[in-house]
Design an enzyme around this catalytic site. Structure first.
Site, mmCIF file in Angstrom:
data_model
loop_
_atom_site.group_PDB
_atom_site.id
_atom_site.type_symbol
_atom_site.label_atom_id
_atom_site.label_comp_id
_atom_site.label_asym_id
_atom_site.label_seq_id
_atom_site.Cartn_x
_atom_site.Cartn_y
_atom_site.Cartn_z
ATOM 1 N N ILE A 157 0.822 -1.209 0.000
ATOM 2 C CA ILE A 157 0.000 0.000 0.000
ATOM 3 C C ILE A 157 0.862 1.267 0.000
ATOM 4 C CG2 ILE A 157 -0.360 0.296 2.508
ATOM 5 C CD1 ILE A 157 -2.963 0.689 -0.327
ATOM 6 N N SER A 211 11.958 0.917 6.630
ATOM 7 C CA SER A 211 11.514 -0.426 6.286
ATOM 8 C C SER A 211 12.703 -1.366 6.418
ATOM 9 C CB SER A 211 11.001 -0.426 4.839
ATOM 10 O OG SER A 211 10.107 -1.471 4.611
ATOM 11 N N ARG A 212 12.428 -2.632 6.737
ATOM 12 C CA ARG A 212 13.538 -3.586 6.848
ATOM 13 C C ARG A 212 14.007 -4.016 5.463
ATOM 14 N NH1 ARG A 212 10.194 -7.593 10.486
ATOM 15 N NH2 ARG A 212 8.996 -7.318 8.581
ATOM 16 N N LYS A 244 -5.384 1.892 7.899
ATOM 17 C CA LYS A 244 -6.426 1.101 8.556
ATOM 18 C C LYS A 244 -5.944 -0.336 8.656
ATOM 19 C CE LYS A 244 -7.897 -1.600 6.081
ATOM 20 N NZ LYS A 244 -7.534 -2.723 5.140
ATOM 21 N N ASP A 281 -9.740 -7.702 7.014
ATOM 22 C CA ASP A 281 -8.811 -6.678 6.516
ATOM 23 C C ASP A 281 -9.476 -5.862 5.411
ATOM 24 O OD1 ASP A 281 -5.999 -5.483 6.374
ATOM 25 O OD2 ASP A 281 -6.342 -6.139 4.321
HETATM 26 P P1 NAP Z 1 2.451 -5.499 3.055
HETATM 27 O O1 NAP Z 1 2.554 -5.415 1.555
HETATM 28 O O2 NAP Z 1 2.652 -6.812 3.703
HETATM 29 O O3 NAP Z 1 3.450 -4.434 3.624
HETATM 30 C C1 NAP Z 1 3.609 -4.161 4.992
HETATM 31 C C2 NAP Z 1 5.024 -3.677 5.248
HETATM 32 O O4 NAP Z 1 5.205 -3.499 6.650
HETATM 33 C C3 NAP Z 1 6.023 -4.704 4.789
HETATM 34 O O5 NAP Z 1 6.570 -4.292 3.547
HETATM 35 C C4 NAP Z 1 7.086 -4.728 5.872
HETATM 36 O O6 NAP Z 1 8.217 -4.073 5.383
HETATM 37 C C5 NAP Z 1 6.542 -3.877 7.010
HETATM 38 N N1 NAP Z 1 6.561 -4.640 8.273
HETATM 39 C C6 NAP Z 1 7.146 -4.273 9.418
HETATM 40 N N2 NAP Z 1 6.956 -5.175 10.386
HETATM 41 C C7 NAP Z 1 6.255 -6.163 9.832
HETATM 42 C C8 NAP Z 1 5.766 -7.398 10.323
HETATM 43 N N3 NAP Z 1 5.957 -7.771 11.598
HETATM 44 N N4 NAP Z 1 5.078 -8.193 9.475
HETATM 45 C C9 NAP Z 1 4.881 -7.848 8.183
HETATM 46 N N5 NAP Z 1 5.331 -6.670 7.663
HETATM 47 C C10 NAP Z 1 6.007 -5.834 8.489
HETATM 48 O O7 NAP Z 1 1.037 -4.971 3.537
HETATM 49 P P2 NAP Z 1 0.122 -3.837 2.874
HETATM 50 O O8 NAP Z 1 -0.834 -4.436 1.936
HETATM 51 O O9 NAP Z 1 0.958 -2.714 2.385
HETATM 52 O O10 NAP Z 1 -0.740 -3.452 4.147
HETATM 53 C C11 NAP Z 1 -0.223 -2.659 5.193
HETATM 54 C C12 NAP Z 1 -1.399 -1.991 5.882
HETATM 55 O O11 NAP Z 1 -2.093 -1.213 4.913
HETATM 56 C C13 NAP Z 1 -2.419 -2.995 6.437
HETATM 57 O O12 NAP Z 1 -2.914 -2.541 7.659
HETATM 58 C C14 NAP Z 1 -3.511 -3.019 5.384
HETATM 59 O O13 NAP Z 1 -4.779 -3.289 5.935
HETATM 60 C C15 NAP Z 1 -3.451 -1.586 4.870
HETATM 61 N N6 NAP Z 1 -3.968 -1.457 3.512
HETATM 62 C C16 NAP Z 1 -3.617 -2.314 2.524
HETATM 63 C C17 NAP Z 1 -4.202 -2.194 1.264
HETATM 64 C C18 NAP Z 1 -3.845 -3.084 0.104
HETATM 65 O O14 NAP Z 1 -4.539 -3.059 -0.912
HETATM 66 N N7 NAP Z 1 -2.798 -3.884 0.176
HETATM 67 C C19 NAP Z 1 -5.126 -1.194 1.017
HETATM 68 C C20 NAP Z 1 -5.410 -0.293 2.025
HETATM 69 C C21 NAP Z 1 -4.843 -0.446 3.274
HETATM 70 P P3 NAP Z 1 9.682 -4.526 5.907
HETATM 71 O O15 NAP Z 1 9.662 -6.023 6.028
HETATM 72 O O16 NAP Z 1 10.583 -4.020 4.827
HETATM 73 O O17 NAP Z 1 9.869 -3.825 7.206
#
Ligand code: NAP
Length: 309
Positions: A11, A33-34, A87, A165
């Protein structure tokens, strides 16, 4: 204002980086970010390093999954930084209340964002429903988890919320457009045998004027993806389609304001954050999160076949 993005995943890359680039209020000055990086932007491995090195960055936007989010948000607030939360605003309600308390104690702004509320037609739906008598409201939120959340193992872990989610996005719209508060009375949760969180959920709510309010969330949807909310009133029927991008009233589709009606969501969130900063305000509407917590508390669970990505 300089801003830092924390948690460079899907996101952050898809929405936050372009929204900040287009913003006249914010400049992306650091990324934490890691593994993820944003080209041309100073990088830090963790929040402590950012806070120590960049006292000039007063605003941080958190795009981490819900479970690791609290600790990072709390550190930022204690360090006097303004915080914007993706969120859901936390993994538990108590930690959301704790963040709000910290923000107020430290005199900084805190924004629990709900991006789906910013979809083009949500405000239209709210205006239309304001003076109508609701008979029923039916949410259908069915998407293919493999397509929209590839590799996101955290969704299936405790606190990851599973189908809630995306489902919480629907609840953020419902709580925004309905003139009355509702509360959950029944939930049926389908939980894969190898997961901690539901892959599908059916919810029933009580409405103060007796309307039937239900939600059907499913992460197993193949083919057509459905994000719709149908509100039947004694004065007509309104349907929000495609997550609030389109609206149909009594069978007639309203014209689109934009070729890409969801593109305004994140720019509007950043504009709202800028406004909160100007006013020194906190915006923590936890109603969507309360419904999810209630469903996880009250829900009857049925084990279903394991989820294999
Ligand atoms: P994602 O692709 O898995 O990314 C989350 C990032 O957080 C990872 O790149 C990771 O980066 C970091 N992170 C740090 N600690 C972590 C841990 N313990 N476990 C996993 N990741 C960790 O997720 P996302 O889709 O971007 O979603 C993140 C948030 O945005 C969620 O709350 C989701 O509900 C919200 N969101 C997502 C979307 C969508 O379409 N995907 C839409 C709206 C809102 P590092 O490993 O590099 O630290």
């Amino acid at each position: 204002m300089d801003i830092a993005l924390i948690g460079i995943g899907k996101i952050a890359v898809d929405q936050h980086v372009p929204a900040i680039a287009a913003s006249t209020d914010f400049t992306l000055s650091a990324a934490v970010s890691r593994h993820g990086k944003v080209e041309g932007v100073e990088h830090f491995d963790d929040i402590d390093a950012l806070l120590a090195a960049r006292d000039d960055i007063r605003v941080v936007s958190l795009c981490l999954p819900p479970v690791p989010r609290f600790e990072v948000a709390a550190k930022a607030l204690r360090a006097g930084r303004h915080v914007m939360l993706e969120k859901p605003p936390g993994a538990t309600l108590a930690e959301c209340y704790a963040l709000e308390r910290l923000a107020r104690e430290n005199g900084v702004s805190l924004f629990a964002t709900w991006h789906s509320r910013e979809a083009d037609k949500v405000a239209v739906a709210k205006g239309w429903l304001a003076d109508k008598h609701l008979t029923s409201l039916k949410v259908t939120w069915k998407e293919d988890v493999r397509r929209w959340h590839p590799g996101q193992a955290w969704i299936w872990e405790p606190g990851g919320m599973g189908v809630f989610d995306p489902g919480i996005n629907a609840l953020s719209i419902v709580t925004e457009i309905l003139p009355h508060d509702i509360h959950l009375t029944d939930a049926h949760l389908l939980v894969p045998e190898n997961c901690q969180t539901p892959i599908a959920a059916e919810l029933t709510f009580a409405h103060p004027e007796g309307a039937s309010v239900t939600a059907d969330f499913d992460f197993r949807q193949e083919g057509e993806q459905i994000w719709s909310i149908e509100a039947v009133t004694s004065q007509g029927t309104l349907t929000l389609i495609d997550g609030g991008a389109r609206i149909r009233i009594d069978g007639v589709d309203e014209a689109l304001d934009d070729d890409n009606p969801l593109a305004g969501e994140y720019p509007r969130l950043y504009a709202k954050m800028a406004d909160l900063l100007t006013r020194g305000a906190v915006d923590m509407d936890l109603r969507p999160m309360i419904h999810v917590c209630d469903a996880l508390s009250l829900g009857r669970r049925t084990a279903v076949e394991p989820f294999i990505e």
